[in-house]
Write an enzyme that holds these catalytic residues in place. Sequence first.
Site, short mmCIF file in Angstrom:
data_model
loop_
_atom_site.label_atom_id
_atom_site.label_comp_id
_atom_site.label_asym_id
_atom_site.label_seq_id
_atom_site.Cartn_x
_atom_site.Cartn_y
_atom_site.Cartn_z
N GLY A 73 7.75 -7.19 -7.87
CA GLY A 73 9.28 -7.45 -7.89
C GLY A 73 10.22 -8.30 -7.86
N GLU B 45 2.68 0.75 -4.84
CA GLU B 45 2.99 0.97 -3.44
C GLU B 45 1.36 2.06 -3.47
OE1 GLU B 45 3.22 -0.37 -1.01
OE2 GLU B 45 4.77 -1.29 -1.46
C1 LIG Z 1 13.94 0.86 -6.24
C2 LIG Z 1 13.25 1.30 -4.93
C3 LIG Z 1 13.03 3.07 -4.58
C4 LIG Z 1 12.81 2.78 -3.64
C5 LIG Z 1 11.62 2.14 -2.68
C6 LIG Z 1 12.52 2.53 -1.02
C7 LIG Z 1 12.18 1.50 0.11
C8 LIG Z 1 11.14 0.87 0.34
C9 LIG Z 1 11.66 -0.03 1.20
C10 LIG Z 1 11.96 -1.21 0.55
C11 LIG Z 1 10.21 -1.71 -1.03
C12 LIG Z 1 11.76 -1.99 -2.35
C13 LIG Z 1 10.84 -1.47 -3.24
C14 LIG Z 1 9.70 -0.77 -3.79
C15 LIG Z 1 9.58 -0.59 -4.94
C16 LIG Z 1 8.88 -1.31 -5.92
C17 LIG Z 1 7.49 -2.30 -4.82
C18 LIG Z 1 6.14 -2.48 -5.23
C19 LIG Z 1 5.55 -2.95 -4.16
C20 LIG Z 1 3.96 -2.92 -4.84
O1 LIG Z 1 3.48 -2.15 -5.83
S1 LIG Z 1 2.59 -3.65 -3.47
C21 LIG Z 1 1.12 -3.36 -4.05
C22 LIG Z 1 0.57 -2.11 -3.72
N1 LIG Z 1 -0.73 -1.67 -3.85
C23 LIG Z 1 -1.36 -0.54 -3.38
O2 LIG Z 1 -0.77 0.37 -2.68
C24 LIG Z 1 -2.56 -1.14 -4.20
C25 LIG Z 1 -3.62 1.04 -3.14
N2 LIG Z 1 -4.41 0.56 -3.00
C26 LIG Z 1 -5.02 0.33 -1.61
O3 LIG Z 1 -4.18 0.10 -1.12
C27 LIG Z 1 -5.93 -0.14 -1.32
O4 LIG Z 1 -7.02 -1.12 -1.70
C28 LIG Z 1 -7.49 0.81 -1.32
C29 LIG Z 1 -6.84 2.12 -2.33
C30 LIG Z 1 -6.28 2.26 -0.04
C31 LIG Z 1 -8.13 1.83 -0.89
O5 LIG Z 1 -9.14 0.12 -0.21
P1 LIG Z 1 -10.37 -0.15 0.31
O6 LIG Z 1 -11.00 -0.41 -0.83
O7 LIG Z 1 -10.71 -1.54 1.23
O8 LIG Z 1 -10.49 0.89 1.15
P2 LIG Z 1 -11.60 1.43 0.99
O9 LIG Z 1 -11.02 2.91 0.43
O10 LIG Z 1 -13.05 1.05 1.24
O11 LIG Z 1 -11.78 2.21 2.85
C32 LIG Z 1 -11.91 1.66 3.94
C33 LIG Z 1 -11.12 1.84 5.14
O12 LIG Z 1 -9.66 1.43 5.18
C34 LIG Z 1 -9.14 2.67 5.28
N3 LIG Z 1 -7.86 2.45 4.65
C35 LIG Z 1 -7.55 2.33 3.84
N4 LIG Z 1 -6.25 1.80 2.93
C36 LIG Z 1 -5.60 1.94 3.97
C37 LIG Z 1 -4.38 1.63 5.55
N5 LIG Z 1 -3.44 0.84 4.65
N6 LIG Z 1 -4.04 1.31 6.19
C38 LIG Z 1 -5.42 1.84 7.50
N7 LIG Z 1 -6.54 2.54 6.51
C39 LIG Z 1 -6.08 1.98 5.58
C40 LIG Z 1 -10.14 3.72 4.98
O13 LIG Z 1 -9.74 5.20 5.47
C41 LIG Z 1 -11.42 3.45 5.09
O14 LIG Z 1 -10.81 3.80 6.24
P3 LIG Z 1 -12.81 4.24 6.70
O15 LIG Z 1 -13.95 2.80 6.21
O16 LIG Z 1 -13.10 5.68 6.23
O17 LIG Z 1 -12.67 4.49 8.58
C1 LIG Z 2 8.00 -1.34 -11.35
C2 LIG Z 2 6.79 -1.64 -10.22
C3 LIG Z 2 6.87 -2.48 -9.79
C4 LIG Z 2 6.02 -3.02 -8.98
N1 LIG Z 2 6.67 -3.70 -7.38
C5 LIG Z 2 4.99 -4.56 -7.18
C6 LIG Z 2 5.42 -5.80 -6.34
O1 LIG Z 2 6.68 -6.12 -6.11
N2 LIG Z 2 4.32 -6.81 -6.28
C7 LIG Z 2 3.09 -5.93 -5.54
O2 LIG Z 2 1.95 -6.57 -5.61
N3 LIG Z 2 2.87 -4.81 -7.26
C8 LIG Z 2 3.92 -4.38 -8.00
N4 LIG Z 2 3.43 -3.34 -8.55
C9 LIG Z 2 1.61 -2.85 -8.81
C10 LIG Z 2 1.71 -1.70 -8.25
O3 LIG Z 2 1.33 -1.24 -6.97
C11 LIG Z 2 0.18 -1.27 -9.18
O4 LIG Z 2 0.72 -1.01 -10.65
C12 LIG Z 2 -0.15 0.04 -8.09
O5 LIG Z 2 -0.74 0.09 -7.18
C13 LIG Z 2 -1.73 0.87 -9.32
O6 LIG Z 2 -2.21 -0.11 -9.38
P1 LIG Z 2 -2.49 -0.25 -11.26
O7 LIG Z 2 -1.66 -0.44 -11.99
O8 LIG Z 2 -3.77 -1.01 -11.31
O9 LIG Z 2 -3.08 0.95 -11.79
P2 LIG Z 2 -4.42 1.45 -12.09
O10 LIG Z 2 -5.50 1.33 -10.63
O11 LIG Z 2 -4.81 0.30 -13.09
O12 LIG Z 2 -4.56 2.82 -12.83
C14 LIG Z 2 -4.89 3.30 -13.88
C15 LIG Z 2 -4.94 4.71 -14.44
O13 LIG Z 2 -6.52 5.04 -13.10
C16 LIG Z 2 -6.57 5.44 -12.71
N5 LIG Z 2 -7.83 4.79 -11.25
C17 LIG Z 2 -7.78 3.66 -10.30
N6 LIG Z 2 -8.66 3.88 -9.69
C18 LIG Z 2 -9.30 5.56 -9.48
C19 LIG Z 2 -10.43 5.99 -8.75
N7 LIG Z 2 -10.54 5.20 -8.22
N8 LIG Z 2 -10.28 7.65 -8.28
C20 LIG Z 2 -9.21 7.79 -9.66
N9 LIG Z 2 -8.23 7.78 -10.47
C21 LIG Z 2 -8.24 5.44 -10.54
C22 LIG Z 2 -4.89 6.29 -11.95
O14 LIG Z 2 -5.32 6.79 -11.48
C23 LIG Z 2 -4.08 5.62 -12.45
O15 LIG Z 2 -4.28 7.18 -13.64
C24 LIG Z 2 4.55 -2.39 -9.03
C25 LIG Z 2 4.48 -1.90 -10.45
C26 LIG Z 2 5.72 -0.97 -10.46
C27 LIG Z 2 5.31 -0.19 -11.81
#
Ligand SMILES: CC/C=C\C/C=C\C/C=C\C/C=C\C/C=C\C/C=C/C(=O)SCCNC(=O)CCNC(=O)[C@H](O)C(C)(C)COP(=O)(O)OP(=O)(O)OC[C@H]1O[C@@H](n2cnc3c(N)ncnc32)[C@H](O)[C@@H]1OP(=O)(O)O
Ligand SMILES: Cc1cc2nc3c(=O)[nH]c(=O)nc-3n(C[C@H](O)[C@H](O)[C@H](O)COP(=O)(O)OP(=O)(O)OC[C@H]3O[C@@H](n4cnc5c(N)ncnc54)[C@H](O)[C@@H]3O)c2cc1C
Length: 665
Positions: free
Chosen positions: A177, A424
């Site tokens: 974003g 997120e």
């Molecule tokens: C209109 C706006 C409305 C509301 C917002 C309101 C307020 C918010 C304020 C500001 C923001 C403004 C607007 C928000 C709107 C949109 C913004 C969107 C932004 C984004 O989407 S940014 C991109 C976000 N992406 C993700 O979230 C990706 C998700 N994936 C992951 O987090 C990781 O890859 C995942 C799934 C955790 C896997 O990671 P990985 O493969 O590295 O790990 P493992 O599964 O193998 O685990 C290893 C180990 O690590 C531990 N762990 C994993 N994550 C964490 C963590 N975050 N912290 C601590 N530890 C973590 C896990 O438990 C394992 O532990 P272990 O080894 O088993 O002990």
């Molecule tokens: C409005 C909006 C704002 C965003 N803003 C930002 C931003 O500011 N910065 C940024 O970096 N990103 C941003 N994103 C991206 C966002 O963080 C990702 O889209 C989100 O983390 C989901 O990842 P993906 O799109 O790869 O989904 P995918 O992982 O491709 O998901 C597709 C489907 O696969 C399933 N799936 C995936 N992995 C697994 C698994 N291991 N086991 C079972 N099911 C699984 C999911 O449940 C889902 O049903 C934004 C997205 C949106 C929609």
Amino acid sequence: MAEVDHLAAERATARFDVEEMKVAWAGSRHAVHVADRMARLVASDPVFRKDNRTMLSRKELFKDTLRKAAHAWKRIVELRLTEEEADLLRQYVDQPGYVDLHWGMFVPAIKGQGTEEQQHKWLPLAYKFQIIGCYAQTELGHGSNVQGLETTATFDPKTDEFVIHSPTLTSSKWWPGGLGKASTHAVVYARLITEGKDYGIHGFIVQLRSLEDHSPLPGVTLGDIGGKFGSGAYNSMDNGVLRFDHVRIPRDQMLMRLSQVTREGKYVHSNVPKQLLYGTMVYVRQSIVADASKALSRAVCIAVRYSAVRKQFGSQDGGPETQVLNYKTQQSRLFPLLASAYAFRFVGDWLNWLYTDVTQKLEAKDFSTLQEAHACTAGLKAVTTSVTADAIEECRKLCGGHGYLNSSGLPELFAVYVPACTYEGDNVVLLLQVARILMKTVSQLASGKQPVGTMAYMGKVQYLMQCKSAVSSAEDWLNPDAIQEAFEARALRMAVNCAQNISQAASQEEGFYERSPDLLEAAVAHIQLIIVTKFIEKVHQEIPGHGVKEQLQALCNVYALYILHKHLGDFLATGCITPRQGALANEQLGKLYAQVRPNAVALVDAFNYTDHYLGSVLGRYDGDVYPALYEEAWKDPLNETVVPEGYHEYLRPLIKQQQLKLSRL
Ligand SMILES: CC/C=C\C/C=C\C/C=C\C/C=C\C/C=C\C/C=C/C(=O)SCCNC(=O)CCNC(=O)[C@H](O)C(C)(C)COP(=O)(O)OP(=O)(O)OC[C@H]1O[C@@H](n2cnc3c(N)ncnc32)[C@H](O)[C@@H]1OP(=O)(O)O
Ligand SMILES: Cc1cc2nc3c(=O)[nH]c(=O)nc-3n(C[C@H](O)[C@H](O)[C@H](O)COP(=O)(O)OP(=O)(O)OC[C@H]3O[C@@H](n4cnc5c(N)ncnc54)[C@H](O)[C@@H]3O)c2cc1C
């Protein structure tokens, strides 16, 4: 006029002090006061008008967002607003835009992952808006799997620079974003390569656009990814695409708090868990939980007020019809959502406390609560956003046909809110993280390791695996200990069942994969237990104000018994309660709805939302819904002319052609 009287009559039946409930909702008298001032400041400023938003084209909407953001900043500076006031002002402007990511992710990423020196250099620029930043992590090919990102940052020791590059189409940054049109800088997540070795994902501050004319810097390709779900809504945000063609940045723009690359190119990892790289996501996930209660309470406020105004059927001898809020079905759909709004508010406050506590511990190099913070933020983010998204849609249906009009505010609220289930962290992916931690905790029970924090209840495994609920009357379900025990036993038994099934698989990984649908349910049960527990703890506190504690107690019971009723299958299948006890819970739930009914309008008044913030003709404070609906319809651009554009081109020839055909017969 009759409708206005209706809400006045509703307010008169409240059995508690609404002003004190506002304090309980906001957290303090100070919080009520500040929120009130900021909400009114926004509502009274014509620049912040939003009633025409769904009728603007994408370009107009984006420009309107830029205008509002600039005006908000001007007011913040002119009025010398504090950080708390400025945050609230932006919240009440209520239009997603680049500033959300600038303050919500770019600044926190630098604060959390930058060294003191880097913070000193970059934060003042960001604080004064001399640069605008975003959070560029997700790519076209990978979002959930952060370790799978492809963008590279290769260190070049000859020039002391990193070369940022997008090697494939799928490595294009996609979604951030504020990236599409507004940001000048980004925190870019890329694979760090030095001395020929790939050290995985790290954050880098990268300038994207000229500070003179906003054009992309050499080697940078940038744009918006296109229109999104719904009219208005999240289309005010410029979610962007970004590609790098060997873009060079100085070495000191790698965020180096967690690990460093020396002048010679040697990689050094500080003695901290590598998951701290995910810290910004943990921070935002906890704020998303607080935000869920806001979005849910807005929808519920609209639906409750309108349900008190709306009447259908039941008129006898020309008398008044029944307010739809009096239908038991309306109550059983709406009051659990009202209770959930309060539940999410309180668990959000607790989560904020937990986050602050964990952050302080991390600063003192105590990493023991990192897993708890991850499990709670991930799980609560997933459950509260999923429930809220569904609840907004349910509120739309609760408002009947009028709920489908943009002027009800509900379609836009839904369209803005629903991506919270994905961004997120996709909710399923996050719940599987919780499940992984649950399985780890169960496996450690045998070795006698005592679980802590929100998992502590699992330590009572001997008791919880065999206990039987003592509930024998509907009233017994008002006992918080009975509720707590049933929820703990259900969550633990579901987790243990999963662990037992997994242990029969060829490997832990295979078992986890096969059982993942059950694991999701176990994770949800654990998170629901946390929400119930925190609500019960809240109600145990001293809460001032006539009747306030009693109302919160009732809402806490509604929340818990509603979840029990909805997930009755879990409670029965795990043998935590009997079918008879399940039926008693449902009987008690009905009695609680009757208790909530006279207080319903006052309970949503306690959210203290202005009509501007609600943005709904159905949710108006005065309940004067019908004239407002009627007036709003005439503002639609289609009504600018009596005869529509296109009449002479398409309608008239069609009608005339048919008339001619008929006249020939
Ligand atoms: C209109 C706006 C409305 C509301 C917002 C309101 C307020 C918010 C304020 C500001 C923001 C403004 C607007 C928000 C709107 C949109 C913004 C969107 C932004 C984004 O989407 S940014 C991109 C976000 N992406 C993700 O979230 C990706 C998700 N994936 C992951 O987090 C990781 O890859 C995942 C799934 C955790 C896997 O990671 P990985 O493969 O590295 O790990 P493992 O599964 O193998 O685990 C290893 C180990 O690590 C531990 N762990 C994993 N994550 C964490 C963590 N975050 N912290 C601590 N530890 C973590 C896990 O438990 C394992 O532990 P272990 O080894 O088993 O002990
Ligand atoms: C409005 C909006 C704002 C965003 N803003 C930002 C931003 O500011 N910065 C940024 O970096 N990103 C941003 N994103 C991206 C966002 O963080 C990702 O889209 C989100 O983390 C989901 O990842 P993906 O799109 O790869 O989904 P995918 O992982 O491709 O998901 C597709 C489907 O696969 C399933 N799936 C995936 N992995 C697994 C698994 N291991 N086991 C079972 N099911 C699984 C999911 O449940 C889902 O049903 C934004 C997205 C949106 C929609």
